[in-house]
Design an enzyme around this catalytic site. Structure first.
Site, PDB file in Angstrom:
ATOM      1  N   GLY A   9     -13.704  -1.008  -6.904  1.00  0.00           N
ATOM      2  CA  GLY A   9     -14.992  -0.362  -6.620  1.00  0.00           C
ATOM      3  C   GLY A   9     -15.051   0.402  -5.314  1.00  0.00           C
ATOM      4  N   GLY A  10     -13.889   0.844  -4.776  1.00  0.00           N
ATOM      5  CA  GLY A  10     -13.918   1.625  -3.527  1.00  0.00           C
ATOM      6  C   GLY A  10     -14.674   0.859  -2.456  1.00  0.00           C
ATOM      7  N   THR A  17      -4.103  -0.651  -7.442  1.00  0.00           N
ATOM      8  CA  THR A  17      -4.825   0.580  -7.766  1.00  0.00           C
ATOM      9  C   THR A  17      -3.949   1.822  -7.799  1.00  0.00           C
ATOM     10  OG1 THR A  17      -6.784   1.870  -7.132  1.00  0.00           O
ATOM     11  CG2 THR A  17      -5.384   1.119  -5.350  1.00  0.00           C
ATOM     12  N   THR A  33      -9.749   0.692  -9.800  1.00  0.00           N
ATOM     13  CA  THR A  33      -8.835  -0.261  -9.222  1.00  0.00           C
ATOM     14  C   THR A  33      -8.961  -1.490 -10.093  1.00  0.00           C
ATOM     15  OG1 THR A  33      -9.180   0.734  -7.096  1.00  0.00           O
ATOM     16  CG2 THR A  33      -8.533  -1.579  -7.067  1.00  0.00           C
ATOM     17  N   ASP A  43      -7.685   8.440   0.416  1.00  0.00           N
ATOM     18  CA  ASP A  43      -8.238   7.342   1.227  1.00  0.00           C
ATOM     19  C   ASP A  43      -8.017   7.564   2.720  1.00  0.00           C
ATOM     20  OD1 ASP A  43      -9.476   5.898  -0.723  1.00  0.00           O
ATOM     21  OD2 ASP A  43      -7.945   4.354  -0.909  1.00  0.00           O
ATOM     22  N   SER A  54      -7.773   1.067   3.325  1.00  0.00           N
ATOM     23  CA  SER A  54      -8.260   0.629   2.024  1.00  0.00           C
ATOM     24  C   SER A  54      -9.495  -0.243   2.198  1.00  0.00           C
ATOM     25  CB  SER A  54      -7.163  -0.184   1.341  1.00  0.00           C
ATOM     26  OG  SER A  54      -7.643  -0.780   0.161  1.00  0.00           O
ATOM     27  N   SER A  55     -10.226  -0.421   1.107  1.00  0.00           N
ATOM     28  CA  SER A  55     -11.331  -1.382   1.100  1.00  0.00           C
ATOM     29  C   SER A  55     -10.988  -2.609   0.260  1.00  0.00           C
ATOM     30  CB  SER A  55     -12.594  -0.740   0.510  1.00  0.00           C
ATOM     31  OG  SER A  55     -12.989   0.356   1.287  1.00  0.00           O
ATOM     32  N   ARG A  87       0.850  -1.189   0.000  1.00  0.00           N
ATOM     33  CA  ARG A  87       0.000   0.000   0.000  1.00  0.00           C
ATOM     34  C   ARG A  87       0.890   1.245   0.000  1.00  0.00           C
ATOM     35  NH1 ARG A  87      -5.084   1.764  -1.160  1.00  0.00           N
ATOM     36  NH2 ARG A  87      -6.086   2.924   0.517  1.00  0.00           N
TER      37      ARG A  87
END
Ligand code: DON
Length: 568
Positions: A470-471, A396, A378, A420, A449-450, A94
């Site tokens: 898709g967030g 992403t 993403t 984010d 993050s998701s 990340r």
């Protein structure tokens, strides 16, 4: 010919024949990803004797060439690995807040969140993690050299590839949106001339960068010419990333988060993703419910799903963040006891308003007494190999084409992942997600993050690999595919294709995708107290499952966007 081995999972995972699309089946290996060229890159590596991790690294670099909206060198991601020998890993690459980042960096003089600062331009950029992540994956779990796994991507960049329709379309709107970003328009939009579907798209600058990475590994990206150019381009657009930030970046190996849903083992991404914890806590809440007599997407079915989702997203807003900076009560959140407590106020007849669903508080956490404290673009792809190794990767730049800053002379885009973070407690980010102290900006911290790369197994053997972009809708998309398979007996392709719904606690609305809900059901739900909002299709779940009839693997690309698969 092998004997058909009938067992209970045949119904769940192998009734593929109902799917209307051609079935992607491979005895040995399958790759499912957004771009066909990237899938082929992965299969090329598998055929050459590489394992699923080698192939995943090749796919990731190929996506950086063929899917520049999300595939990346200048972004980050997560790789979940389950090796056939039992090893399991969650690689965290990340992005990281630069050393000069601070809690209030996106607030204006009056203390309001300044519009756009965390989205476009240099300040939006987190220190990229992908190159370090690929190196860690290869060193620890791969079997091939960098030379081999980067070859397909370099070839695609150098020789070019035919621009698919969706990419030509994206370049068209980028040309208008990125008006202040000359290098981005030069590289991706031919300075306004624009690529048509089928045109050959060559990326000489990007090929040069990939070759440097191929030759020098992390040093070819985080030090030297590329790092200096990155710094220059980010600074020119108002960013603060330093050479020290680049040199300090490290990909990390974390322990995956694990749960059980109706006898299946679920493995997913731990913090700094909220995905794995939220997924497992939702599945725990659903396990206590029966769906046997409920019609799929009937009002009662949607009611149950929605109430579960609201509660998990309420907790996400307070309890999830980078575990190296904030103590995430992970054991509690994924426990069955917690799920029971969380659903105590569930009303089987009416919607519980989000305003009366509070994130779990400190006292509740202590009372549960389990575990205590522990320390729109993403892309997701899934890979399996002939040995039974499985890799699930979501990567992403955050939004499509990230910050719009392209590193001059090196042909790659930088992310806008700083959005984010929670710029201000309680103020929603661009995905409408609310955060608090757990996800406040701090130097060197990773933004929440998701992304939910996940793997499901039975008796130690992988049966499903999946994830999605898709967030915030990533987590509920993954949830619904698992739910469709396990509770509704759909084939993999049906489960992926099925229309989706989403609730994220705040705003207090059920977002429903095309064809997901009938008028009668909508009326019933409104009577129960729900607000509904139509939206475009979301999620792109690129999944693979074990085929119980022939023993190989079946790939299911999400056709609602434009995904592909290759098998051998
Ligand atoms: O990490 C996250 O949760 C977001 N940056 C993902 C963004 C995303 O999925 C956008 N795309 N569809």
């Amino acid at each position: 010919m092998k004997l058909y081995k009938l067992n209970i999972f045949i119904v769940i995972l192998s009734s593929q024949l109902i799917a209307s699309q051609p079935i992607i089946y491979g005895d040995k290996g399958v790759v499912v990803a957004h771009s066909q060229a990237a899938c082929d890159a992965g299969i090329e590596i598998l055929k050459d004797g590489g394992n699923a991790v080698d192939a995943a690294v090749a796919v990731s670099y190929a996506l950086a060439v063929t899917h520049p909206q999300a595939g990346n060198l200048g972004g980050g991601g997560f790789m979940l690995i389950q090796m056939a020998d039992g090893r399991k890993a969650a690689l965290d690459y990340r992005e990281m807040a630069p050393g000069q980042a601070h809690r209030d960096m996106f607030l204006d003089d009056s203390g309001y969140v300044a519009e756009g600062k965390s989205i476009r331009g240099g300040l939006a950029v987190g220190v990229p993690g992908t190159v370090a992540g690929m190196q860690l994956a290869l060193d620890k779990y791969g079997s091939m050299s960098r030379k081999k796994v980067l070859k397909p991507a370099i070839h695609l960049a150098q020789k070019g590839f035919e621009v698919p329709y969706d990419l030509a379309y994206s370049f068209g709107w980028l040309n208008q949106a990125a008006i202040d970003f000359d290098e981005t328009r030069r590289i991706f939009c031919c300075n306004g001339e624009l690529y048509m579907p089928g045109d050959l798209f060559k990326q000489k600058d990007l090929a040069k960068t990939l070759k440097l990475i191929q030759k020098k590994g992390n040093k070819g990206f985080y030090e030297g010419a590329v790092a200096e150019a990155l710094l220059k381009s980010s600074t020119a657009h108002g960013g603060t990333i330093s050479l020290e930030d680049m040199a300090n970046y490290k990909a990390l190996e974390r322990v995956p988060v694990a749960g059980i849903y109706r006898g299946f083992d679920i493995l997913s991404m731990p913090p700094p993703s909220s995905g794995g914890i939220a997924l497992i806590s939702m599945l725990n809440m659903m396990e206590a419910m029966s769906f046997d007599s409920l019609g799929w997407h009937s009002a009662q079915h949607i009611h149950r799903l929605t109430e579960v989702e609201k509660r998990a997203y309420a907790d996400r807003s307070v309890w999830l963040g980078d575990p190296d900076f904030f103590e995430v009560p992970q054991n509690t959140l994924v426990s069955k006891a917690y799920a029971q407590l969380r659903m105590l106020d569930y009303d089987s007849l009416n919607a519980t308003p989000s305003d009366s669903i509070y994130p779990l508080n400190d006292r509740d956490l202590q009372n549960i007494g389990v575990g205590g404290y522990e320390s729109e673009e993403t892309t997701h792809f899934s890979v399996v190999d002939q040995w039974g190794n499985a890799v699930s990767v979501t990567t992403t730049l955050n939004w499509s084409f990230g910050s719009y800053v392209t590193v001059e002379g090196y042909g790659f885009l930088l992310n806008n992942e700083m959005d984010d973070f929670s710029s201000k407690p309680g103020v929603p980010n661009s995905f409408g997600l609310i955060g608090n102290a757990a996800n406040a900006i701090e130097p060197g911290k990773r933004m929440l993050s998701s992304m939910t790369p996940s793997i499901m197994s039975k008796d130690g053997k992988v049966v499903l690999v999946l994830g999605s972009p898709g967030g915030p809708t990533i987590i509920t998309s993954v949830l619904q595919v698992i739910h469709n398979l396990v509770d509704y007996g759909m084939s993999l392709q049906e489960a992926v294709n099925a229309p989706r719904l989403h609730h994220q606690w705040q705003p207090d609305v059920i977002q429903y995708g095309p064809r997901s809900i009938t008028e009668e059901t909508a009326a019933e739900l409104m009577q129960m107290g729900y607000q509904l909002q139509a939206r475009s299709a979301f999620g792109e779940v690129n999944a693979i499952s074990r085929d119980q009839i022939f023993g190989g693997w079946v790939g299911a690309p999400d056709y609602r966007i434009a995904s592909h698969g290759s098998a051998y």
